[in-house]
Design an enzyme around this catalytic site. Structure first.
Site, short mmCIF file in Angstrom:
data_model
loop_
_atom_site.label_atom_id
_atom_site.label_comp_id
_atom_site.label_asym_id
_atom_site.label_seq_id
_atom_site.Cartn_x
_atom_site.Cartn_y
_atom_site.Cartn_z
N PRO A 26 0.83 -1.21 0.00
CA PRO A 26 0.00 0.00 0.00
C PRO A 26 0.86 1.26 0.00
O PRO A 26 1.85 1.34 0.73
CB PRO A 26 -0.79 -0.11 1.31
CG PRO A 26 0.08 -0.95 2.20
CD PRO A 26 0.83 -1.90 1.30
N TYR A 52 -6.13 12.86 -14.08
CA TYR A 52 -7.09 11.77 -13.83
C TYR A 52 -8.50 12.26 -13.53
O TYR A 52 -9.31 11.48 -13.02
CB TYR A 52 -6.65 10.93 -12.63
CG TYR A 52 -5.21 10.53 -12.55
CD1 TYR A 52 -4.64 9.67 -13.49
CD2 TYR A 52 -4.41 10.97 -11.50
CE1 TYR A 52 -3.31 9.29 -13.38
CE2 TYR A 52 -3.08 10.58 -11.39
CZ TYR A 52 -2.54 9.74 -12.34
OH TYR A 52 -1.23 9.36 -12.23
N CYS A 58 0.22 28.59 -16.90
CA CYS A 58 -0.25 29.19 -18.15
C CYS A 58 -1.07 28.23 -18.99
O CYS A 58 -0.75 28.02 -20.17
CB CYS A 58 0.95 29.67 -18.95
SG CYS A 58 1.81 30.94 -18.06
N1 LLP Z 1 2.86 -1.68 -6.08
C1 LLP Z 1 3.00 -1.47 -7.39
C2 LLP Z 1 3.67 -2.48 -8.20
C3 LLP Z 1 2.50 -0.31 -8.00
O1 LLP Z 1 2.63 -0.12 -9.30
C4 LLP Z 1 1.84 0.65 -7.19
C5 LLP Z 1 1.32 1.88 -7.77
C6 LLP Z 1 1.73 0.41 -5.80
C7 LLP Z 1 2.24 -0.77 -5.29
C8 LLP Z 1 1.06 1.37 -4.87
O2 LLP Z 1 -0.26 1.60 -5.19
P1 LLP Z 1 -1.20 2.44 -4.20
O3 LLP Z 1 -1.40 1.62 -2.95
O4 LLP Z 1 -0.50 3.71 -3.88
O5 LLP Z 1 -2.43 2.64 -4.98
N2 LLP Z 1 -0.20 8.31 -9.86
C9 LLP Z 1 -1.43 7.58 -9.69
C10 LLP Z 1 -1.22 6.26 -9.02
C11 LLP Z 1 -0.23 5.41 -9.74
C12 LLP Z 1 0.02 4.14 -9.03
C13 LLP Z 1 1.12 3.39 -9.66
N3 LLP Z 1 1.47 2.18 -9.00
C14 LLP Z 1 -2.40 8.44 -8.90
O6 LLP Z 1 -2.04 9.56 -8.54
O7 LLP Z 1 -3.55 8.05 -8.66
#
Ligand code: LLP
Length: 452
Positions: free
Chosen positions: A305, A352, A379
């Site tokens: 997470p 997003y 801008c």
């Molecule tokens: N493990 C892997 C292999 C991942 O690719 C990711 C996120 C995570 C764990 C952690 O995921 P989380 O628990 O934070 O959802 N920039 C996007 C999110 C991209 C997530 C990419 N990978 C946003 O701002 O929503």
């Protein structure tokens, strides 16, 4: 977004989205971690990220214990959400490992003193230098994402005279987001090795022949901002059936199953993600059931997470610069409220269509709600922080706004668009404020320009 029924409702701080220590003081100004936001803004400048240390630690503990209870051997904090040495230390002290996805994230974790065996490295295009740094640091797991990775990691480990433990990242054709998931028979994306084409099994075959690699298990990450366990159910069925085939055909046991990250958080009061205890126990039961069906032993689980640990602990403070009413077709008025940051410190709205909660933070107001769009100072017209928000109609330049749940993927995805220095991050805890990341200065940016 419905108009708040009253000024009180607009000023209210929903515990679903604000860090636990957030409250309005007697004079109506916001306080987080015992720090008056006006003092934080005066001392550290705006835009500013505040991180509630206790909230973050509490989440780290809660996620860790829920997943450990469900059969995890280690829960990693996904550093991509936000990383600085203090955060690496906090999560390590709470018993989490750290998932790093670049040499830079690895360097920060090592600088924080995180032991190598608590680290896991990801990346679909790890450089040789990143692999060598990970092997040298004794990183506990490197996640193999390609056939090139198999050769490169084996080579780096052999040269270092060590045996490197690895997982194989597999793509199972499930893409999950919030309440919905898409399950397909194909995997049209850059990550991992596909199950359906046999690439994942082939990787395991190749790893088994290399004495400098120790195959420990499989990895599957199905998406981010997920609100329930249904996507995990389909993914787990496919991964466990792959594990059974690996056992059957190659006699190799999948000892570990890392199911990645993706647990969703509330950005709005109406968002309702499943509680982690329920999510964890449901996933644990799903995997146990699938293993029983396939007749293989239950592997040790792991999770990663990111957003769920750091997202809700973070708040952005902005200062209002201009307040501009704009007449819309049909006669309604939308007030454009410009703040001193924007898409350079929060790209998620532009990228997003993300939604956020905002309140007037430097004071409380009894004025009528007005429909606003909170925009940045960049801008382009897509530079929107919050598309629709209700703020008091007596809003004036100099007021501070606080945006909730910005701890994840805001500062970590920040840019220097328009040569804006990136904001600082300040940890707040029981009335103490400590710099987590310095605010960038113009000198920092000019230093990179040779000036020729
Ligand atoms: N493990 C892997 C292999 C991942 O690719 C990711 C996120 C995570 C764990 C952690 O995921 P989380 O628990 O934070 O959802 N920039 C996007 C999110 C991209 C997530 C990419 N990978 C946003 O701002 O929503």
């Amino acid at each position: 977004m419905a108009r708040p029924a009253s000024a009180e409702e607009m000023n209210r701080l929903s515990p679903a989205v604000w860090p636990t220590s957030t409250r309005r003081q007697g004079d109506g100004a916001l306080e987080i971690g015992g720090i008056d936001v006006r003092d934080a803004a005066a001392e550290f400048g705006t835009p500013l990220f505040l991180l509630d240390e206790e909230d973050l630690r509490e989440r780290a503990r809660r996620y860790r214990s829920a997943y450990m209870e469900a059969g995890a051997h280690l829960v990693y904090y996904a550093a991509k959400a936000f990383l600085a040495t203090s955060v690496a230390r906090w999560v390590t002290e709470e018993g989490l490992g750290i998932d790093v996805a670049s040499g830079g994230e690895l360097a920060v974790a090592l600088r924080a003193g995180v032991p190598g065996d608590r680290l896991l490295m990801h990346g679909n295009n790890k450089s040789m230098a990143e692999i060598e740094a990970a092997v040298a640091a004794g990183v506990g797991r490197i996640v193999i994402d390609s056939f090139e990775d198999v050769v490169r990691i084996a080579d780096a480990a052999a040269r270092a005279g060590v045996v490197q433990s690895v997982l194989v990242r597999v793509t199972v054709g499930v893409e999950a987001h919030t309440h919905e998931f898409i399950a397909t028979a194909h995997e049209d994306q850059k990550f991992g090795l596909s199950v359906s084409s046999g690439a994942a099994q082939e990787a395991v075959r190749r790893i088994a022949k290399l004495p400098s690699l120790d195959f420990r298990g499989l990895h599957s990450h199905i998406g981010s901002q997920i609100f329930d366990a249904s996507g995990f159910e389909v993914a787990a069925a496919r991964v466990v059936s792959l594990a059974q085939r690996i056992w059957d055909e190659q006699g190799i046991e999948v000892e570990e199953l890392n199911l990645g990250g993706g647990m969703g958080i509330a950005y709005l009061e109406s968002d309702d993600p499943l509680d982690v205890a329920d999510m964890a126990s449901q996933i644990g039961e799903i995997v146990a059931k699938q293993c029983a069906n396939e007749g293989i032993p239950m592997p040790a689980l792991a999770f990663e997470p990111g957003r769920a640990i750091v997202g809700p602990a973070g708040v952005t403070l902005y200062e209002v610069g201009t307040v501009k009413p704009v007449q819309l077709d049909g006669g309604a008025v939308r007030t454009y409220v410009s703040v001193d940051g924007g898409m350079s410190d929060n790209i998620r709205t532009a990228l997003y269509d993300a939604e956020y909660t905002v309140v007037l933070a430097s004071r409380e107001s009894a004025a009528e709600p007005m429909l606003c769009r909170v925009v940045g100072k960049h801008c382009e017209s897509g530079d929107i922080v919050i598309r629709d928000a209700w703020l008091p109609s007596d809003l004036v330049p100099g007021d501070l706004l606080a945006v909730a749940a910005t701890g994840a993927y805001c500062r970590s995805m920040a840019s220097n668009y328009n040569v804006l220095p990136r904001p600082g991050v300040v940890g707040v805890c029981r009335g103490e404020a400590a710099i987590v990341l310095h605010r960038e200065t113009l000198d920092d940016l000019l230093r990179l320009d040779p000036g020729a």
